[in-house]
Design an enzyme around this catalytic site. Structure first.
Site, PDB file in Angstrom:
ATOM      1  N   GLN A 211     -13.923   2.954  -2.287  1.00  0.00           N
ATOM      2  CA  GLN A 211     -13.934   1.531  -1.989  1.00  0.00           C
ATOM      3  C   GLN A 211     -15.141   1.239  -1.108  1.00  0.00           C
ATOM      4  O   GLN A 211     -15.669   2.139  -0.445  1.00  0.00           O
ATOM      5  CB  GLN A 211     -12.654   1.179  -1.225  1.00  0.00           C
ATOM      6  CG  GLN A 211     -12.242  -0.270  -1.416  1.00  0.00           C
ATOM      7  CD  GLN A 211     -11.044  -0.649  -0.554  1.00  0.00           C
ATOM      8  OE1 GLN A 211     -11.002  -0.313   0.612  1.00  0.00           O
ATOM      9  NE2 GLN A 211     -10.106  -1.355  -1.146  1.00  0.00           N
TER      10      GLN A 211
ATOM     11  N   TRP B 201       0.846  -1.193   0.000  1.00  0.00           N
ATOM     12  CA  TRP B 201       0.000   0.000   0.000  1.00  0.00           C
ATOM     13  C   TRP B 201       0.882   1.244   0.000  1.00  0.00           C
ATOM     14  O   TRP B 201       1.569   1.514   0.988  1.00  0.00           O
ATOM     15  CB  TRP B 201      -0.912   0.001   1.239  1.00  0.00           C
ATOM     16  CG  TRP B 201      -1.934  -1.081   1.160  1.00  0.00           C
ATOM     17  CD1 TRP B 201      -3.156  -1.005   0.553  1.00  0.00           C
ATOM     18  CD2 TRP B 201      -1.846  -2.404   1.701  1.00  0.00           C
ATOM     19  NE1 TRP B 201      -3.823  -2.196   0.673  1.00  0.00           N
ATOM     20  CE2 TRP B 201      -3.046  -3.072   1.373  1.00  0.00           C
ATOM     21  CE3 TRP B 201      -0.872  -3.099   2.413  1.00  0.00           C
ATOM     22  CZ2 TRP B 201      -3.295  -4.389   1.739  1.00  0.00           C
ATOM     23  CZ3 TRP B 201      -1.114  -4.410   2.775  1.00  0.00           C
ATOM     24  CH2 TRP B 201      -2.314  -5.043   2.433  1.00  0.00           C
TER      25      TRP B 201
ATOM     26  N   HIS C 256      -7.447   1.970   2.605  1.00  0.00           N
ATOM     27  CA  HIS C 256      -8.603   1.120   2.320  1.00  0.00           C
ATOM     28  C   HIS C 256      -9.661   1.385   3.394  1.00  0.00           C
ATOM     29  O   HIS C 256      -9.363   1.955   4.446  1.00  0.00           O
ATOM     30  CB  HIS C 256      -8.223  -0.371   2.307  1.00  0.00           C
ATOM     31  CG  HIS C 256      -7.256  -0.749   3.379  1.00  0.00           C
ATOM     32  ND1 HIS C 256      -6.300  -1.728   3.236  1.00  0.00           N
ATOM     33  CD2 HIS C 256      -7.064  -0.247   4.633  1.00  0.00           C
ATOM     34  CE1 HIS C 256      -5.591  -1.810   4.340  1.00  0.00           C
ATOM     35  NE2 HIS C 256      -6.036  -0.937   5.205  1.00  0.00           N
TER      36      HIS C 256
ATOM     37  N   ALA D  85     -14.646 -10.883   4.820  1.00  0.00           N
ATOM     38  CA  ALA D  85     -14.546  -9.459   4.487  1.00  0.00           C
ATOM     39  C   ALA D  85     -14.255  -9.343   2.999  1.00  0.00           C
ATOM     40  O   ALA D  85     -13.657 -10.243   2.406  1.00  0.00           O
ATOM     41  CB  ALA D  85     -13.438  -8.796   5.295  1.00  0.00           C
TER      42      ALA D  85
ATOM     43  N   ARG E 201      -4.112   6.477  -2.125  1.00  0.00           N
ATOM     44  CA  ARG E 201      -2.829   5.776  -2.292  1.00  0.00           C
ATOM     45  C   ARG E 201      -1.940   6.571  -3.219  1.00  0.00           C
ATOM     46  O   ARG E 201      -2.422   7.215  -4.154  1.00  0.00           O
ATOM     47  CB  ARG E 201      -3.046   4.372  -2.874  1.00  0.00           C
ATOM     48  CG  ARG E 201      -3.619   3.418  -1.848  1.00  0.00           C
ATOM     49  CD  ARG E 201      -3.755   2.013  -2.382  1.00  0.00           C
ATOM     50  NE  ARG E 201      -4.728   1.287  -1.583  1.00  0.00           N
ATOM     51  CZ  ARG E 201      -5.148   0.062  -1.855  1.00  0.00           C
ATOM     52  NH1 ARG E 201      -4.677  -0.576  -2.913  1.00  0.00           N
ATOM     53  NH2 ARG E 201      -6.037  -0.534  -1.079  1.00  0.00           N
TER      54      ARG E 201
ATOM     55  N   VAL F 169      -6.765 -11.593   5.749  1.00  0.00           N
ATOM     56  CA  VAL F 169      -7.704 -12.693   5.484  1.00  0.00           C
ATOM     57  C   VAL F 169      -6.943 -14.012   5.324  1.00  0.00           C
ATOM     58  O   VAL F 169      -5.798 -14.035   4.890  1.00  0.00           O
ATOM     59  CB  VAL F 169      -8.550 -12.432   4.215  1.00  0.00           C
ATOM     60  CG1 VAL F 169      -9.662 -11.442   4.494  1.00  0.00           C
ATOM     61  CG2 VAL F 169      -7.699 -11.979   3.060  1.00  0.00           C
TER      62      VAL F 169
END
Ligand SMILES: [Zn+2]
Length: 339
Positions: free
Chosen positions: A210, A156, A170, A307, A196, A253
């Site tokens: 987003q 990122w 995000h 998610a 970003r 995740v």
């Protein structure tokens, strides 16, 4: 001075003759110009003569001409008022003029899709959660299982502020805030702007939208994620869009997935938008990492969930066949008025 009085009387007579015949605003403007015009109007001419006169005559001359000027202005104003109040509006209004075009407002395509998405997820029991755009590193990275020494943090390209805070990269930070404040079960979506340090091109912007989605409960599994995302895609694009899941790595995740859709611009044969792959990466997603659930104060042995983070602008592009994301932010009315 007699000469002056003669001239003044002559001007008055001509003025009242013309004024009497005036029927429209345009004619009235012409009369005004004829007598009070700054370049060649007779009143101006009289004032110009002032400098040629002997000094003792100047005050009287100046006073007489100014009185004439005031009289003409008063009469013109009176006539203008009479024209406005006349019972014959056709004398006043010029019906041959084009009407002023008053354009109707439009929903911005991003707002349209956002509205649809919120409605769709609301129908599935999701509520909308919001969070700040300026975040601490804890909410943006640490709590999401991305400690400062983790190499994944380089993925990122982050804007750091002098205060040590960051512009959120995000909306996953809202996931953390919600999980820390609430006790599962919960279902939330959080649409919002993210930032970003990206090189701007047709599919990347430094400021973009987003929408994070999060569902936590005791018995959530990967098939719930797949089912809901398939329904969401079907809702936005109809049945025609082909999709695929493939494994991907994101620190927050486990397992991590990417949902791709077939490129609508080339139908899968490869083009510049999909970088010749035929597929467009649409929704990174996965099962929430146990560390994230633990960081937010819950027991990962009890609670689990999924998610996802939708690149919202990309969805708007695909839905409306816009091949350059920058068009969404240029404010070009030729583009926006089509929605
Ligand atoms: Zn393509």
């Amino acid at each position: 001075m007699n000469e002056l009085n003669d001239q003044i009387n002559q001007i008055k007579n001509q003025f009242f003759d013309q004024l009497q015949e005036t029927r429209t605003e345009a004619e009235l403007f012409q009369v005004e110009k004829n007598f009070l015009g700054k370049k060649s109007g007779p009143v101006t001419q009289l004032l110009k003569k002032l400098s040629e006169l002997p000094p003792e005559e100047r005050p009287k001359w100046g006073q007489s001409v100014n009185e004439l000027k005031k009289l003409l202005e008063l009469e013109l104003a009176q006539k203008r008022q009479n024209l406005v109040n006349t019972d014959e509006p056709q004398l006043w209004w010029d019906y041959t003029l084009d009407k002023f075009a008053v354009g109707r407002g439009h929903w911005h395509p991003i707002s349209l899709v956002l509205k649809d998405m919120v409605n769709f997820f609301a129908s599935m029991g999701f509520e909308v959660a919001q969070g700040p755009e300026v975040e601490t590193e804890f909410y943006n990275f640490d709590a999401l299982n991305i400690p400062s020494n983790h190499p994944a943090r380089d993925v990122w390209d982050t804007f750091y502020l002098k205060t040590g805070e960051v512009l959120r990269t995000h909306t996953s930070s809202v996931q953390i805030r919600t999980l820390m404040q609430r006790t599962p079960p919960l279902r939330v979506i959080s649409p919002g702007r993210c930032f970003r340090y990206e090189e701007v091109d047709a599919t990347h912007l430094a400021v973009f939208n987003q929408m994070e989605g999060l569902m936590i409960d005791k018995n959530i599994c990967l098939s719930d994620l797949k089912g809901i995302l398939h329904k969401a895609i079907e809702f936005i694009f109809g049945n025609s869009l082909k999709t695929r899941f493939r494994p991907a790595f994101y620190p927050f995740v486990e397992p991590g997935l990417d949902l791709d859709c077939q490129c609508i611009f080339c139908g899968g044969s490869g083009c510049s938008v999909c970088k010749q792959t035929g597929w467009i990466e649409l929704i990174p997603c996965g099962m929430v990492h146990p560390n994230v659930i633990r960081n937010c104060g819950h027991d990962p042995e009890v609670y689990r969930g999924f998610a996802f983070g939708m690149g919202f602008d990309r969805i708007v592009m695909l839905r409306y066949g816009i091949n350059d994301m920058r068009l969404l932010y240029k404010g070009d009315l030729n583009v926006l008025s089509q929605f």
